[in-house]
Design a protein around this motif. Structure first.
Motif, PDB file in Angstrom:
ATOM      1  N   SER A   1     -56.941 -46.684   7.304  1.00 60.51           N
ATOM      2  CA  SER A   1     -56.085 -46.448   6.140  1.00 60.51           C
ATOM      3  C   SER A   1     -55.854 -47.718   5.321  1.00 60.51           C
ATOM      4  CB  SER A   1     -54.746 -45.842   6.579  1.00 60.51           C
ATOM      5  OG  SER A   1     -54.083 -46.700   7.491  1.00 60.51           O
ATOM      6  N   LYS A   2     -55.654 -48.855   6.004  1.00 64.93           N
ATOM      7  CA  LYS A   2     -55.413 -50.097   5.273  1.00 64.93           C
ATOM      8  C   LYS A   2     -56.649 -50.525   4.485  1.00 64.93           C
ATOM      9  CE  LYS A   2     -51.626 -52.198   7.887  1.00 64.93           C
ATOM     10  NZ  LYS A   2     -51.157 -50.932   8.418  1.00 64.93           N
ATOM     11  N   MET A   3     -57.827 -50.267   5.041  1.00 62.71           N
ATOM     12  CA  MET A   3     -59.057 -50.582   4.329  1.00 62.71           C
ATOM     13  C   MET A   3     -59.177 -49.739   3.058  1.00 62.71           C
ATOM     14  SD  MET A   3     -62.990 -50.388   5.730  1.00 62.71           S
ATOM     15  CE  MET A   3     -62.971 -48.593   5.873  1.00 62.71           C
ATOM     16  N   PHE A   4     -58.849 -48.431   3.172  1.00 61.90           N
ATOM     17  CA  PHE A   4     -58.901 -47.557   2.005  1.00 61.90           C
ATOM     18  C   PHE A   4     -57.872 -47.977   0.956  1.00 61.90           C
ATOM     19  CE2 PHE A   4     -60.502 -44.103   5.072  1.00 61.90           C
ATOM     20  CZ  PHE A   4     -61.820 -44.455   4.833  1.00 61.90           C
ATOM     21  N   GLU A   5     -56.685 -48.373   1.437  1.00 58.03           N
ATOM     22  CA  GLU A   5     -55.639 -48.818   0.509  1.00 58.03           C
ATOM     23  C   GLU A   5     -56.062 -50.088  -0.226  1.00 58.03           C
ATOM     24  OE1 GLU A   5     -52.265 -49.195   3.014  1.00 58.03           O
ATOM     25  OE2 GLU A   5     -51.915 -47.018   3.183  1.00 58.03           O
ATOM     26  N   LYS A   6     -56.794 -50.977   0.474  1.00 61.42           N
ATOM     27  CA  LYS A   6     -57.282 -52.199  -0.151  1.00 61.42           C
ATOM     28  C   LYS A   6     -58.255 -51.877  -1.272  1.00 61.42           C
ATOM     29  CE  LYS A   6     -59.400 -56.647   1.013  1.00 61.42           C
ATOM     30  NZ  LYS A   6     -59.978 -57.485   2.095  1.00 61.42           N
ATOM     31  N   TRP A   7     -58.973 -50.760  -1.094  1.00 63.10           N
ATOM     32  CA  TRP A   7     -59.916 -50.333  -2.128  1.00 63.10           C
ATOM     33  C   TRP A   7     -59.222 -49.594  -3.274  1.00 63.10           C
ATOM     34  CZ3 TRP A   7     -64.049 -47.957   1.665  1.00 63.10           C
ATOM     35  CH2 TRP A   7     -64.708 -49.010   2.332  1.00 63.10           C
ATOM     36  N   GLY A   8     -57.898 -49.444  -3.189  1.00 64.12           N
ATOM     37  CA  GLY A   8     -57.147 -48.811  -4.266  1.00 64.12           C
ATOM     38  C   GLY A   8     -56.752 -47.366  -4.005  1.00 64.12           C
ATOM     39  N   ALA A   9     -57.032 -46.880  -2.802  1.00 61.02           N
ATOM     40  CA  ALA A   9     -56.709 -45.488  -2.491  1.00 61.02           C
ATOM     41  C   ALA A   9     -55.247 -45.367  -2.079  1.00 61.02           C
ATOM     42  CB  ALA A   9     -57.602 -44.976  -1.371  1.00 61.02           C
ATOM     43  N   THR A  10     -54.617 -44.278  -2.494  1.00 57.07           N
ATOM     44  CA  THR A  10     -53.274 -43.940  -2.025  1.00 57.07           C
ATOM     45  C   THR A  10     -53.405 -42.721  -1.116  1.00 57.07           C
ATOM     46  OG1 THR A  10     -52.282 -44.753  -4.076  1.00 57.07           O
ATOM     47  CG2 THR A  10     -50.945 -43.299  -2.700  1.00 57.07           C
ATOM     48  N   ILE A  11     -52.887 -42.857   0.104  1.00 58.47           N
ATOM     49  CA  ILE A  11     -53.086 -41.806   1.104  1.00 58.47           C
ATOM     50  C   ILE A  11     -51.788 -41.025   1.299  1.00 58.47           C
ATOM     51  CG2 ILE A  11     -53.699 -41.342   3.515  1.00 58.47           C
ATOM     52  CD1 ILE A  11     -55.291 -44.002   3.428  1.00 58.47           C
ATOM     53  N   TYR A  12     -51.866 -39.701   1.134  1.00 63.07           N
ATOM     54  CA  TYR A  12     -50.712 -38.832   1.362  1.00 63.07           C
ATOM     55  C   TYR A  12     -51.042 -37.881   2.504  1.00 63.07           C
ATOM     56  CZ  TYR A  12     -49.419 -40.331  -3.373  1.00 63.07           C
ATOM     57  OH  TYR A  12     -49.115 -41.070  -4.487  1.00 63.07           O
ATOM     58  N   GLU A  13     -50.084 -37.649   3.373  1.00 64.46           N
ATOM     59  CA  GLU A  13     -50.221 -36.631   4.418  1.00 64.46           C
ATOM     60  C   GLU A  13     -48.965 -35.775   4.397  1.00 64.46           C
ATOM     61  OE1 GLU A  13     -51.095 -37.949   8.328  1.00 64.46           O
ATOM     62  OE2 GLU A  13     -53.171 -38.448   7.868  1.00 64.46           O
ATOM     63  N   ILE A  14     -49.124 -34.502   4.073  1.00 61.10           N
ATOM     64  CA  ILE A  14     -47.993 -33.582   3.995  1.00 61.10           C
ATOM     65  C   ILE A  14     -48.285 -32.401   4.917  1.00 61.10           C
ATOM     66  CG2 ILE A  14     -46.599 -32.126   2.470  1.00 61.10           C
ATOM     67  CD1 ILE A  14     -47.595 -33.931   0.148  1.00 61.10           C
ATOM     68  N   TYR A  15     -47.352 -32.111   5.803  1.00 61.03           N
ATOM     69  CA  TYR A  15     -47.544 -31.038   6.774  1.00 61.03           C
ATOM     70  C   TYR A  15     -46.582 -29.884   6.486  1.00 61.03           C
ATOM     71  CZ  TYR A  15     -50.380 -34.199   9.602  1.00 61.03           C
ATOM     72  OH  TYR A  15     -51.372 -35.035  10.049  1.00 61.03           O
ATOM     73  N   ALA A  16     -47.058 -28.685   6.757  1.00 57.24           N
ATOM     74  CA  ALA A  16     -46.186 -27.512   6.648  1.00 57.24           C
ATOM     75  C   ALA A  16     -45.051 -27.632   7.664  1.00 57.24           C
ATOM     76  CB  ALA A  16     -46.980 -26.234   6.918  1.00 57.24           C
ATOM     77  N   PRO A  17     -43.871 -27.134   7.344  1.00 57.23           N
ATOM     78  CA  PRO A  17     -42.745 -27.250   8.279  1.00 57.23           C
ATOM     79  C   PRO A  17     -43.003 -26.559   9.609  1.00 57.23           C
ATOM     80  CG  PRO A  17     -42.206 -25.803   6.424  1.00 57.23           C
ATOM     81  CD  PRO A  17     -43.480 -26.489   6.074  1.00 57.23           C
ATOM     82  N   GLN A  18     -43.910 -25.560   9.629  1.00 56.22           N
ATOM     83  CA  GLN A  18     -44.228 -24.872  10.885  1.00 56.22           C
ATOM     84  C   GLN A  18     -45.191 -25.692  11.768  1.00 56.22           C
ATOM     85  OE1 GLN A  18     -44.706 -23.727   7.763  1.00 56.22           O
ATOM     86  NE2 GLN A  18     -44.549 -21.475   7.656  1.00 56.22           N
ATOM     87  N   SER A  19     -45.848 -26.728  11.182  1.00 54.80           N
ATOM     88  CA  SER A  19     -46.964 -27.406  11.860  1.00 54.80           C
ATOM     89  C   SER A  19     -46.522 -28.704  12.545  1.00 54.80           C
ATOM     90  CB  SER A  19     -48.079 -27.686  10.850  1.00 54.80           C
ATOM     91  OG  SER A  19     -48.496 -26.501  10.211  1.00 54.80           O
ATOM     92  N   THR A  20     -45.476 -28.621  13.326  1.00 50.32           N
ATOM     93  CA  THR A  20     -44.919 -29.820  13.956  1.00 50.32           C
ATOM     94  C   THR A  20     -45.863 -30.441  14.995  1.00 50.32           C
ATOM     95  OG1 THR A  20     -43.800 -28.430  15.579  1.00 50.32           O
ATOM     96  CG2 THR A  20     -42.549 -29.068  13.608  1.00 50.32           C
ATOM     97  N   GLU A  21     -46.750 -29.633  15.588  1.00 50.09           N
ATOM     98  CA  GLU A  21     -47.645 -30.145  16.623  1.00 50.09           C
ATOM     99  C   GLU A  21     -49.011 -30.535  16.074  1.00 50.09           C
ATOM    100  OE1 GLU A  21     -46.580 -30.720  19.805  1.00 50.09           O
ATOM    101  OE2 GLU A  21     -44.691 -30.208  18.805  1.00 50.09           O
TER     102      GLU A  21
END
Length: 271
Positions: A176-196
Motif C-alpha cells: 500500500s505504501k508503494m502505491f501511495e508513493k506512486w500517487g494512489a489513494t487506497i480506500y477500503e469500505i466494508y458492508a456492515p454485515q461483513s465483519t469477518e
C-alpha cells in the motif's frame, strides 16, 4: 489443468532462503518476459518421459522405470518455469495405468512452496499401485519433503544440499505504501454485515497475527501428522525434526527422513 498460483501473502511450506531466491527468480522472469506457457511446461515433462520409454524400447526392454522431475518451487498449477502439482498428479496417474512402467522415481530438487495442492499430490503418490522412490540430488525441503513422504522409499545423493524443513510460514508483503508513493489513494469500505471479511489480513495489518498463527498451526499439525503416518517406524524424532530443522544427507538418514544414500542410478536399479 491450469490456474492461478497465489504465492505471496499465502501460507507456504518452504525454506526461507529458498523462498527469497525463488521470489528473485520470479521477478526476473517477469522483467525479462521469458516465462514458459503452462502448455509448454507440461509438454516438456511429457517429452522427457517419452524419451525414456523410447530408449527402453530401443534397448529391448519390455518394462522400465520412469524418472519424473519435480524441480523448483512447489506450485499448484504449471506456470513460470515449473510443473504444477495438478499436472504432476495427472502424469502420475497415467504412468500408474501404463503396464510397461515398472516403477517411478520422483527426482526432487525443491526447497518447498505452496501449501495448496501439496497434500493432494502426497496422497496420490501414496496410493499409486506402482512402486515409488523419492530421490534428491539437491533440496528436499518442506512441501517437497511432504511430497517425498508419500513415496515407498526415499534416497539422497551423498552430495545433496538439504532435507527436512518440516513446517509452514507466511511471507507477508503490504504494497500500500508503494502505491501511495506512486500517487494512489487506497480506500477500503466494508458492508456492515461483513465483519469477518478479510479479518485475518486486516488484523495482520494492524499488528495482530494471532488468526494467521492459528491457521498456520492447524496446517502444520496436518503436515506433521502426515509425515508421522507416512514415515512410520523409520522416523527417529530428535525433538527438532518436526520443528523445521534442515539436515545434510547423513543427518537425514540418521533421523529417518530418508532410507538410503545413493545415486539416481542406484535408485533406478531397485526396479
Amino acid at each position: 489443468m491450469h490456474g492461478q498460483n497465489i504465492f505471496l501473502n499465502q501460507p507456504l511450506a518452504i525454506d526461507k532462503n529458498y523462498l527469497l531466491s525463488t521470489i528473485a527468480n520470479i521477478i526476473s522472469g517477469y522483467q525479462q518476459k521469458n516465462f514458459s506457457s503452462a502448455e509448454s511446461i507440461l509438454q516438456k515433462a511429457q517429452s522427457k518421459i517419452e524419451m525414456q520409454a523410447n530408449s527402453a524400447v530401443t534397448s529391448g526392454a519390455d518394462v522400465f522405470p520412469v524418472v519424473l522431475d519435480i524441480n523448483g518451487p512447489i506450485i499448484k498449477y504449471s506456470s513460470w518455469y515449473y510443473l504444477g502439482t495438478q499436472d504432476i498428479i495427472a502424469i502420475l496417474r497415467r504412468l500408474d495405468r501404463n503396464s510397461s512402467v515398472s516403477g517411478i522415481v520422483l527426482n526432487i530438487d525443491s526447497g518447498g512452496g505452496m501449501v495448496s495442492g501439496t497434500a493432494e499430490l502426497t496422497h496420490t503418490i501414496k496410493n499409486l499401485s506402482k512402486p515409488t522412490i523419492a530421490y534428491t540430488g539437491g533440496y528436499m525441503c518442506s512441501a517437497a519433503m511432504d511430497i517425498a513422504s508419500g513415496a515407498q522409499f526415499r534416497m539422497a545423493n551423498p552430495f545433496a544440499d538439504l532435507i527436512g524443513s518440516i513446517g509452514t510460514m507466511l511471507s507477508y508483503q503490504d504494497f500500500s505504501k508503494m502505491f501511495e508513493k506512486w500517487g494512489a489513494t487506497i480506500y477500503e469500505i466494508y458492508a456492515p454485515q461483513s465483519t469477518e471479511k478479510n479479518k485475518e489480513f486486516r488484523d495482520l495489518q494492524a499488528g495482530d497475527s494471532k488468526a494467521y498463527e492459528q491457521r498456520l498451526k492447524e496446517m502444520t499439525a496436518d503436515f506433521i501428522s502426515r509425515m508421522q503416518e507416512n514415515l512410520k517406524e523409520t522416523l527417529k524424532d530428535d525433538e527438532l525434526v518436526m520443528k523445521g530443522k534442515t539436515y545434510t544427507p547423513k543427518q537425514a538418514l540418521s533421523v529417518g527422513l530418508i532410507n538410503e544414500i545413493g545415486t539416481l542410478d542406484d535408485a533406478l536399479a531397485k526396479f
